[in-house]
Design an enzyme around this catalytic site. Structure first.
Site, PDB file in Angstrom:
ATOM      1  CG  HIS A 162      -2.050  -0.979   1.114  1.00  0.00           C
ATOM      2  ND1 HIS A 162      -2.983  -1.159   2.099  1.00  0.00           N
ATOM      3  CD2 HIS A 162      -2.376  -1.859   0.146  1.00  0.00           C
ATOM      4  CE1 HIS A 162      -3.834  -2.105   1.743  1.00  0.00           C
ATOM      5  NE2 HIS A 162      -3.482  -2.556   0.565  1.00  0.00           N
ATOM      6  CD  GLU A 171      -3.999  -1.746   6.683  1.00  0.00           C
ATOM      7  OE1 GLU A 171      -4.878  -1.440   7.497  1.00  0.00           O
ATOM      8  OE2 GLU A 171      -4.181  -2.547   5.750  1.00  0.00           O
ATOM      9  CG  ASP A 214      -5.185   1.438   3.150  1.00  0.00           C
ATOM     10  OD1 ASP A 214      -5.317   1.376   1.921  1.00  0.00           O
ATOM     11  OD2 ASP A 214      -4.989   0.445   3.878  1.00  0.00           O
ATOM     12  CG  ASP A 249      -3.359  -6.286   7.317  1.00  0.00           C
ATOM     13  OD1 ASP A 249      -2.870  -7.433   7.334  1.00  0.00           O
ATOM     14  OD2 ASP A 249      -4.113  -5.873   6.409  1.00  0.00           O
ATOM     15  CE  LYS A 348      -9.176  -7.384   2.523  1.00  0.00           C
ATOM     16  NZ  LYS A 348      -7.918  -7.970   2.015  1.00  0.00           N
ATOM     17  CB  SER A 375     -11.946  -5.072   5.867  1.00  0.00           C
ATOM     18  OG  SER A 375     -10.861  -4.486   5.192  1.00  0.00           O
TER      19      SER A 375
HETATM   20  P1  PGA Z   1      -6.403  -4.809   0.178  1.00  0.00           P
HETATM   21  O1  PGA Z   1      -5.976  -4.432   1.649  1.00  0.00           O
HETATM   22  O2  PGA Z   1      -7.654  -4.101  -0.117  1.00  0.00           O
HETATM   23  O3  PGA Z   1      -5.233  -4.382  -0.645  1.00  0.00           O
HETATM   24  O4  PGA Z   1      -6.570  -6.308   0.160  1.00  0.00           O
HETATM   25  C1  PGA Z   1      -6.834  -4.483   2.724  1.00  0.00           C
HETATM   26  C2  PGA Z   1      -6.314  -5.440   3.765  1.00  0.00           C
HETATM   27  O5  PGA Z   1      -5.366  -6.184   3.517  1.00  0.00           O
HETATM   28  O6  PGA Z   1      -6.829  -5.524   4.854  1.00  0.00           O
HETATM   29 ZN    ZN Z   2      -5.317  -7.422   5.374  1.00  0.00          ZN
END
Ligand code: PGA
Ligand code: ZN
Length: 436
Positions: A162, A171, A214, A249, A348, A375
């Site tokens: 990221h 993260e 992010d 993360d 997700k 998420s």
């Molecule tokens: P991603 O990241 O949207 O790149 O998968 C979010 C995460 O890993 O929590």
């Molecule tokens: Zn993740």
């Protein structure tokens, strides 16, 4: 007296828009005889073989192959035809109609991006028809009567895929579990974020405050402890010692080479490779949990490293969140529950593909007494649906990046509105973030 005519789906129109990274994604306008309801699909950097398939055009001459015109056409033709005339309140029937039309295990025919955008738009239309707030409608769909404002997992430092710094870990997040309500949690998060900005600027110069996908700062720090030290200093300056906990993360799938982990995977001048074994990583995480108030570690190992994830979870040092390990996939969640591999789900929605299936996997996780973190993805839009989803399902935790950048704030700001609307009935998960 004139009888009210129930709303039915009269038209569905999709278009290609751009997400927060400038990459195409799908947006849907779903019309009923009462109004128009809009939704869009997010998209991530860590996509894998176990999640529902995102349909992309693959035409390298347009958007480097990332266009979504096929998914748009599928919505405008096949999906639209299948859902015409349906009552938008019947979420599971709408989602099932798309699943039947798709006929694959991984949504490869219609595309999870196409299906999710329609599913969310229908959910918004269903809430409007019921004249209920979206979070309330979702709570009804899940068979629950209570709602809870989640603890925000706020990204303050970005790394991994990221950000352009050398930090391997994706993260560092702060969890204001000691706030008395959601509004205070955001105030604590925002103040800490701004103190952190000043600290990074003092130590690394202003360019250290450039942000990742992010919205987290991306200073060129060499390792996770250096990042955690900065965040602890910021929490201290903000005066929130003890009331803010930390989460990481790792997104370790991104730097797993064979069975080892390369914490230098982004470093341009590596001197020899700093590969770590699964055991070394367990040792490192155990130390972090002892030295810092780290209460949650997401994806500490590779997506298929069930063994080390389980060994680490068994130590009981913190919440262990399965992201790529689970890919929000019910079969992988079932295996992880049976084998005690981890103890929290990262939800997700675009990895599942429909609202109904998202509700089901959250139930599955909660029945196993797991934590649930709803998420965002690194590629987001201004759609704030996951905020209502987190409240309606009483997830307890929601991750939507930094308190910075519009597409991240779209979700946090929606939670502020929901808390205001609920007034004295609002319950903030706070210290009960793992089992609200
Ligand atoms: P991603 O990241 O949207 O790149 O998968 C979010 C995460 O890993 O929590
Ligand atoms: Zn993740």
């Amino acid at each position: 007296m004139k009888k009210a005519v129930p709303a039915v789906i009269t038209k569905i129109r999709a278009r290609q828009i751009l997400d927060s990274r400038g990459i195409p994604t799908v947006e849907v306008d779903l019309h009923t005889n009462k109004g128009m309801y809009r939704a869009s699909a997010p998209s991530g950097a860590s996509t894998g073989m176990y999640e529902a398939v995102e349909l992309r055009d693959g035409d390298k001459g347009k958007y480097l192959g990332k266009g979504v015109s096929k998914a748009v056409n599928i919505i405008n033709d096949k999906i639209s035809e299948a859902l015409m005339g349906m009552d938008p309140q019947l979420q599971s029937q709408i989602d099932q109609a798309m699943i039947d039309l798709d006929k694959t295990d991984n949504k490869a025919e219609l595309g999870a991006n196409a299906m999710l955008a329609v599913s969310i738009a229908a959910c918004k239309a269903g809430a409007a028809e019921k004249e209920a707030p979206l979070y309330k409608h979702i709570s009804d769909l899940s068979g629950k009567s209570s709602t809870t404002l989640p603890v925000p997992a706020i990204t303050v430092i970005s790394g991994g895929k990221h950000a352009g710094n050398n930090l391997a870990v994706q993260e560092i997040m702060i969890l204001p579990v000691g706030a008395s309500n959601f509004e205070e949690a955001m105030q604590m998060g925002s103040e800490t974020y701004h103190h952190l900005k000043a600290i990074i600027s003092e130590k690394y110069g202003p360019s250290g405050c450039n942000v990742g996908d992010d919205g987290g700062f991306a200073p060129n720090i060499s390792g996770i402890s250096e990042g955690l030290d900065l965040v602890i200093e910021a929490i201290d300056r903000a005066g929130y010692n003890g009331r803010i906990k930390l989460a990481i993360d790792v997104a370790a799938t991104d730097f797993c080479i064979g069975k080892k982990y390369d914490l230098d995977f982004k470093s341009p001048n590596k001197v020899g490779q700093n590969f770590k074994t699964g055991e070394d990583m367990i040792e490192m995480y155990s130390q972090l949990c002892t030295e810092y108030p780290v209460v949650s570690i997401e994806q500490p190992f590779d997506k298929d490293d069930w063994e080390h994830t389980k060994l680490f979870t068994a130590l009981g040092l913190c919440q262990v969140v399965g992201d790529d390990l689970l890919m929000s996939n019910p079969k992988r969640i079932e295996r992880a529950i049976n084998e005690y591999t981890c103890n929290a789900l990262l939800l997700k929605v675009n990895q599942v593909g429909t609202v109904t299936e998202a509700i089901e996997v959250v139930k599955q996780a909660k029945d196993a007494n797991w934590g649930v973190m709803v998420s965002h993805r690194c590629g987001e839009t201004d759609d704030s649906f996951i905020a209502d989803l987190a409240v309606g399902l009483g997830a307890g935790q929601m991750k939507s990046g930094a308190p910075c950048r519009g597409e991240r704030l779209a979700k946090y700001n929606q939670l502020l509105r929901i808390e205001e609307e609920l007034g004295s009935e609002a319950v903030y998960a706070g210290e009960n973030w793992r089992s609200p």
